[in-house]
Scaffold this active site. Structure first.
Site, PDB file in Angstrom:
ATOM      1  N   GLN A 100       3.119   9.838   1.239  1.00  0.00           N
ATOM      2  CA  GLN A 100       4.380   9.100   1.296  1.00  0.00           C
ATOM      3  C   GLN A 100       5.277   9.408   0.089  1.00  0.00           C
ATOM      4  O   GLN A 100       6.454   9.072   0.101  1.00  0.00           O
ATOM      5  CB  GLN A 100       4.128   7.598   1.382  1.00  0.00           C
ATOM      6  CG  GLN A 100       3.563   7.173   2.731  1.00  0.00           C
ATOM      7  CD  GLN A 100       3.382   5.681   2.783  1.00  0.00           C
ATOM      8  OE1 GLN A 100       2.350   5.163   2.383  1.00  0.00           O
ATOM      9  NE2 GLN A 100       4.409   4.991   3.264  1.00  0.00           N
ATOM     10  N   HIS A 144      -2.171   7.363   7.356  1.00  0.00           N
ATOM     11  CA  HIS A 144      -1.207   8.232   6.675  1.00  0.00           C
ATOM     12  C   HIS A 144      -1.886   9.510   6.183  1.00  0.00           C
ATOM     13  O   HIS A 144      -1.337  10.601   6.348  1.00  0.00           O
ATOM     14  CB  HIS A 144      -0.570   7.523   5.478  1.00  0.00           C
ATOM     15  CG  HIS A 144       0.635   6.722   5.809  1.00  0.00           C
ATOM     16  ND1 HIS A 144       1.759   7.245   6.414  1.00  0.00           N
ATOM     17  CD2 HIS A 144       0.908   5.410   5.611  1.00  0.00           C
ATOM     18  CE1 HIS A 144       2.662   6.305   6.575  1.00  0.00           C
ATOM     19  NE2 HIS A 144       2.167   5.172   6.093  1.00  0.00           N
ATOM     20  N   HIS A 148      -4.074   1.416   8.047  1.00  0.00           N
ATOM     21  CA  HIS A 148      -2.704   1.932   7.995  1.00  0.00           C
ATOM     22  C   HIS A 148      -2.596   3.084   6.991  1.00  0.00           C
ATOM     23  O   HIS A 148      -2.069   4.149   7.303  1.00  0.00           O
ATOM     24  CB  HIS A 148      -1.758   0.785   7.617  1.00  0.00           C
ATOM     25  CG  HIS A 148      -0.320   1.186   7.538  1.00  0.00           C
ATOM     26  ND1 HIS A 148       0.602   0.836   8.496  1.00  0.00           N
ATOM     27  CD2 HIS A 148       0.369   1.898   6.609  1.00  0.00           C
ATOM     28  CE1 HIS A 148       1.792   1.316   8.168  1.00  0.00           C
ATOM     29  NE2 HIS A 148       1.676   1.959   7.016  1.00  0.00           N
ATOM     30  N   GLU A 149      -3.113   2.857   5.785  1.00  0.00           N
ATOM     31  CA  GLU A 149      -2.986   3.873   4.730  1.00  0.00           C
ATOM     32  C   GLU A 149      -3.852   5.103   5.014  1.00  0.00           C
ATOM     33  O   GLU A 149      -3.429   6.234   4.760  1.00  0.00           O
ATOM     34  CB  GLU A 149      -3.313   3.280   3.362  1.00  0.00           C
ATOM     35  CG  GLU A 149      -2.414   2.139   2.940  1.00  0.00           C
ATOM     36  CD  GLU A 149      -0.922   2.465   2.957  1.00  0.00           C
ATOM     37  OE1 GLU A 149      -0.532   3.648   2.843  1.00  0.00           O
ATOM     38  OE2 GLU A 149      -0.131   1.517   3.099  1.00  0.00           O
ATOM     39  N   GLY A 157       0.837  -1.188   0.000  1.00  0.00           N
ATOM     40  CA  GLY A 157       0.000   0.000   0.000  1.00  0.00           C
ATOM     41  C   GLY A 157       0.870   1.236   0.000  1.00  0.00           C
ATOM     42  O   GLY A 157       2.044   1.196   0.390  1.00  0.00           O
ATOM     43  N   CYS A 214       6.254  -0.419   6.957  1.00  0.00           N
ATOM     44  CA  CYS A 214       5.883   0.802   6.242  1.00  0.00           C
ATOM     45  C   CYS A 214       7.036   1.224   5.349  1.00  0.00           C
ATOM     46  O   CYS A 214       8.188   1.237   5.784  1.00  0.00           O
ATOM     47  CB  CYS A 214       5.561   1.901   7.259  1.00  0.00           C
ATOM     48  SG  CYS A 214       5.046   3.456   6.533  1.00  0.00           S
ATOM     49  N   LEU A 215       6.711   1.579   4.111  1.00  0.00           N
ATOM     50  CA  LEU A 215       7.744   2.033   3.181  1.00  0.00           C
ATOM     51  C   LEU A 215       8.417   3.314   3.657  1.00  0.00           C
ATOM     52  O   LEU A 215       9.540   3.612   3.250  1.00  0.00           O
ATOM     53  CB  LEU A 215       7.147   2.230   1.782  1.00  0.00           C
ATOM     54  CG  LEU A 215       6.686   0.948   1.087  1.00  0.00           C
ATOM     55  CD1 LEU A 215       5.968   1.270  -0.215  1.00  0.00           C
ATOM     56  CD2 LEU A 215       7.841  -0.005   0.861  1.00  0.00           C
TER      57      LEU A 215
END
Length: 183
Positions: free
Chosen positions: A51, A145, A141-142, A46, A99-100
């Site tokens: 991000q 963000h 999670h997304e 994701g 997480c990226l």
């Protein structure tokens, strides 16, 4: 399509709520295509627009291929969420999230076990999508963000301090990281 740079914590873009999308034109579709390519190139599940330092309420998620009970493999499906909101949460689950924007770091996060998201696709068509397990975790999670909330913000004071200490060590030695996570 183009790869975009993923910003890493503590980049300012990760701590600010994003702005709603009002124009569903070619610029949005280019952003979605770039985000998907960036997510896939970085082996993520994701990616939220902030991000890649774009303050818009846009998320892409693809959990990848799934093996079915009969042994066949169902290919992954890219889900695009524009101006998403969670309209239902049920149950509880703890998931080891990555997480990226926190390369190499994985931490246990408590989330709802099931969630339903209401959003628009990249063409402005409204939809709802329900998910359980990993998909529900990815939604939460997304969408966090998009609200300027990172996974470490979901930890208690001591857990956050330990995670940040581990993350600082990872920045010095990326090879010492945990296995990649879902974001």
């Amino acid at each position: 399509m183009a790869l975009r740079e993923i910003v890493h914590y503590p980049h300012e873009a990760l701590t600010r709520p994003t702005e709603p999308v009002t124009d569903f034109g070619p610029e949005l579709r280019q952003l979605v295509a770039d985000m998907a390519e960036t997510m896939y190139a970085n082996h993520g599940l994701g990616l939220a627009a902030n991000q890649v330092a774009v303050s818009r309420r846009v998320v892409v998620i693809d959990l990848g291929p799934e093996e079915q009970e009969d042994g066949t493999v169902r290919p992954g499906k890219l889900h695009v969420f524009v101006n998403p909101e969670i309209v239902r949460r049920e149950g509880k689950i703890t998931w080891e999230e990555g997480c990226l924007s926190f390369p190499g770091l994985n931490v246990p996060i408590h989330r709802a076990a099931a969630a339903t998201v209401r959003a628009f696709d990249e063409h402005g068509q409204p939809f709802e999508l329900a998910g359980e397990g990993l998909l529900a975790v990815a939604f939460q999670h997304e969408l966090d963000h998009l609200d300027g909330i990172t996974m470490i913000d979901r930890l208690g004071r001591i857990g956050r301090k330990l995670a940040l200490r581990r993350y600082e060590r990872l920045l010095l030695d990326p090879e010492a990281g945990d296995e990649p996570g879902e974001d």
